[in-house]
Design an enzyme around this catalytic site. Structure first.
Site, mmCIF file in Angstrom:
data_model
loop_
_atom_site.group_PDB
_atom_site.id
_atom_site.type_symbol
_atom_site.label_atom_id
_atom_site.label_comp_id
_atom_site.label_asym_id
_atom_site.label_seq_id
_atom_site.Cartn_x
_atom_site.Cartn_y
_atom_site.Cartn_z
ATOM 1 C CG HIS A 182 2.249 1.548 18.230
ATOM 2 N ND1 HIS A 182 1.354 0.669 18.011
ATOM 3 C CD2 HIS A 182 2.149 2.283 16.999
ATOM 4 C CE1 HIS A 182 0.361 0.769 17.156
ATOM 5 N NE2 HIS A 182 1.017 1.844 16.596
ATOM 6 N NE ARG B 84 -6.508 -8.633 -0.277
ATOM 7 C CZ ARG B 84 -7.300 -8.206 0.656
ATOM 8 N NH1 ARG B 84 -8.123 -9.232 1.206
ATOM 9 N NH2 ARG B 84 -7.852 -6.908 0.742
ATOM 10 C CB THR B 85 -4.440 -5.875 -5.774
ATOM 11 O OG1 THR B 85 -5.200 -5.764 -4.534
ATOM 12 C CG2 THR B 85 -5.579 -6.218 -6.684
ATOM 13 N N GLY C 115 0.849 -1.224 0.028
ATOM 14 C CA GLY C 115 0.080 -0.039 -0.051
ATOM 15 C C GLY C 115 0.916 1.146 0.035
ATOM 16 N NE ARG C 116 -2.272 5.905 1.925
ATOM 17 C CZ ARG C 116 -3.414 5.299 2.085
ATOM 18 N NH1 ARG C 116 -4.298 5.468 1.197
ATOM 19 N NH2 ARG C 116 -3.563 4.989 3.457
ATOM 20 C CD GLU D 202 1.567 -2.180 20.274
ATOM 21 O OE1 GLU D 202 1.026 -1.053 20.312
ATOM 22 O OE2 GLU D 202 2.103 -2.332 19.203
ATOM 23 C CB THR E 279 6.510 -0.378 11.054
ATOM 24 O OG1 THR E 279 6.365 -0.451 9.768
ATOM 25 C CG2 THR E 279 7.751 0.178 11.479
ATOM 26 N N GLY F 282 5.794 4.363 15.001
ATOM 27 C CA GLY F 282 5.990 4.550 13.259
ATOM 28 C C GLY F 282 5.502 5.920 12.827
ATOM 29 N NE ARG G 267 -2.916 -1.496 14.194
ATOM 30 C CZ ARG G 267 -2.532 -0.363 14.304
ATOM 31 N NH1 ARG G 267 -1.020 0.095 13.814
ATOM 32 N NH2 ARG G 267 -3.172 0.881 14.145
HETATM 33 C C1 DGY Z 1 -1.860 4.351 12.856
HETATM 34 O O1 DGY Z 1 -1.674 5.350 12.427
HETATM 35 O O2 DGY Z 1 -2.402 3.251 12.612
HETATM 36 C C2 DGY Z 1 -0.882 3.915 14.097
HETATM 37 O O3 DGY Z 1 -0.490 2.684 14.334
HETATM 38 C C3 DGY Z 1 -1.161 4.818 15.076
HETATM 39 O O4 DGY Z 1 -2.492 4.561 15.847
#
Ligand code: DGY
Length: 335
Positions: free
Chosen positions: A286, A178-179, A156-157, A268, A237, A288, A239
């Site tokens: 967490h 997936r795509t 993704g992005r 967490e 980075t 990121g 989940r």
């Molecule tokens: C997100 O943007 O999903 C980060 O993990 C903070 O919630």
């Protein structure tokens, strides 16, 4: 006319709270602990909007007790803490903050790759402990990042932002999604689509950029970790629950892989105790998207989404468009 009421579930930045207060009466839970599910339900009564964060657990049981809530404006791009299907069934719009955090999160993923490969935290701790007595030819030897192969799981992005960084390090880029991306995007990123198995077998670095869903939960488990090269590094980075942490600890201790760079964890803020015993794991809490600029942009975007809904407009970052469609097509007499 009285202002609509909004619940902010935990501490937020003052500037966006001030913007929100221009449009709504704000019930602000200013603590970092936030609210228990029962307190959340109680405080949600009479509210039209709610500003939530990643630690708020909004499952079906909680959502079904909200009456009159029109929108959950979530701070963050990932929304696995909110049952989107249940929200949709209950006619609650849900928004998130995509886009603004892509580069910042990709920066951290790259930093974790570099830190794990070049043993930066190990070297820092070595100096801090006073263990550095002399220069030796093989002191803290790490692994090269440049010209190695990066495997991106989830293009993704954020995955794409990581690929752009990797090109600057002359890396070969494999990805699995997936795509498949359109060919022109693949060639602009110089990224090759491969099967997940091939990605795991050929990559020197594997970076996870998948949302947490029923399909991706523990999708990096023992068999996947065993497919990786013994000198490879895993970066996450996205989940924590995408990775089976128990298996990862064994992979690190038994050297199925060389290292890991982890910003997210299964439970967490609790960590698997084994992770703390692994010098080859670089750990961050967490963070990121946690830069001054990006977190403020996310907060302003969250408030913009809530304010749009309160003003009867379609929120810019709506995740469940069908709720809006139902609302917008209702007869004028429905109020
Ligand atoms: C997100 O943007 O999903 C980060 O993990 C903070 O919630």
């Amino acid at each position: 006319m009285p202002k609509p009421k909004v619940l902010v579930t935990k501490r937020f930045f003052p500037e966006p709270i001030a913007v929100l207060a221009e449009h709504a009466e704000v019930d602000y839970e200013a603590t970092d602990e936030g609210l228990t599910p029962a307190a959340l339900v109680a405080r949600a009564q009479g509210k039209r909007a709610m500003i939530t964060q990643v630690t708020d657990q909004l499952g079906r049981d909680v959502l079904s007790q909200f009456t009159g809530l029109g929108v959950i404006a979530h701070f963050g791009v990932g929304y696995d803490n909110i049952d989107l299907h249940a929200a949709t069934e209950h006619g609650i719009m849900v928004t998130n903050t995509p886009g603004v955090l892509d580069d910042t999160t990709a920066d951290l993923a790259f930093a974790l790759m570099l830190a794990a490969a070049r043993r930066i935290t190990e070297a820092h701790n070595f100096i801090q402990r006073g263990d550095w007595k002399r220069w030796t030819l093989d002191l803290m030897m790490g692994r090269d990042v440049h010209h190695r192969t990066l495997g991106i799981l989830g293009m993704g992005r954020i995955g794409q932002a990581l690929a752009r960084r990797a090109r600057g390090f002359s890396m070969r880029i494999l990805y699995h999604n997936r795509t498949r991306l359109p060919l022109e995007m693949e060639s602009a990123l110089e990224a090759e689509w491969v099967s997940k198995e091939r990605l795991l077998r050929e990559s020197d670095f594997v970076s996870i950029h998948l949302p947490l869903t029923a399909e991706t939960r523990h999708s990096m488990g023992e068999s996947e970790l065993r497919m990786m090269k013994p000198d490879a590094v895993l970066v996450n980075t996205a989940r924590g629950l995408v990775v089976d942490e128990e298996a990862l600890v064994r992979a690190l201790k038994e050297k199925w892989i060389a290292g890991a760079g982890l910003d997210v964890f299964e439970r967490e803020p609790r960590l698997h105790p084994g992770l703390l015993e692994c010098p080859n794991a670089v750990l961050t809490p967490h963070v990121g998207s946690s830069t001054v600029d990006t977190r403020m942009k996310m907060a302003m975007m969250t408030v913009d989404n809530a304010v749009a809904a309160l003003r009867g407009q379609r929120p810019p970052n709506l995740l469940n468009a069908s709720v809006w469609d139902r609302w917008a097509s209702r007869p004028a007499s429905a109020g």
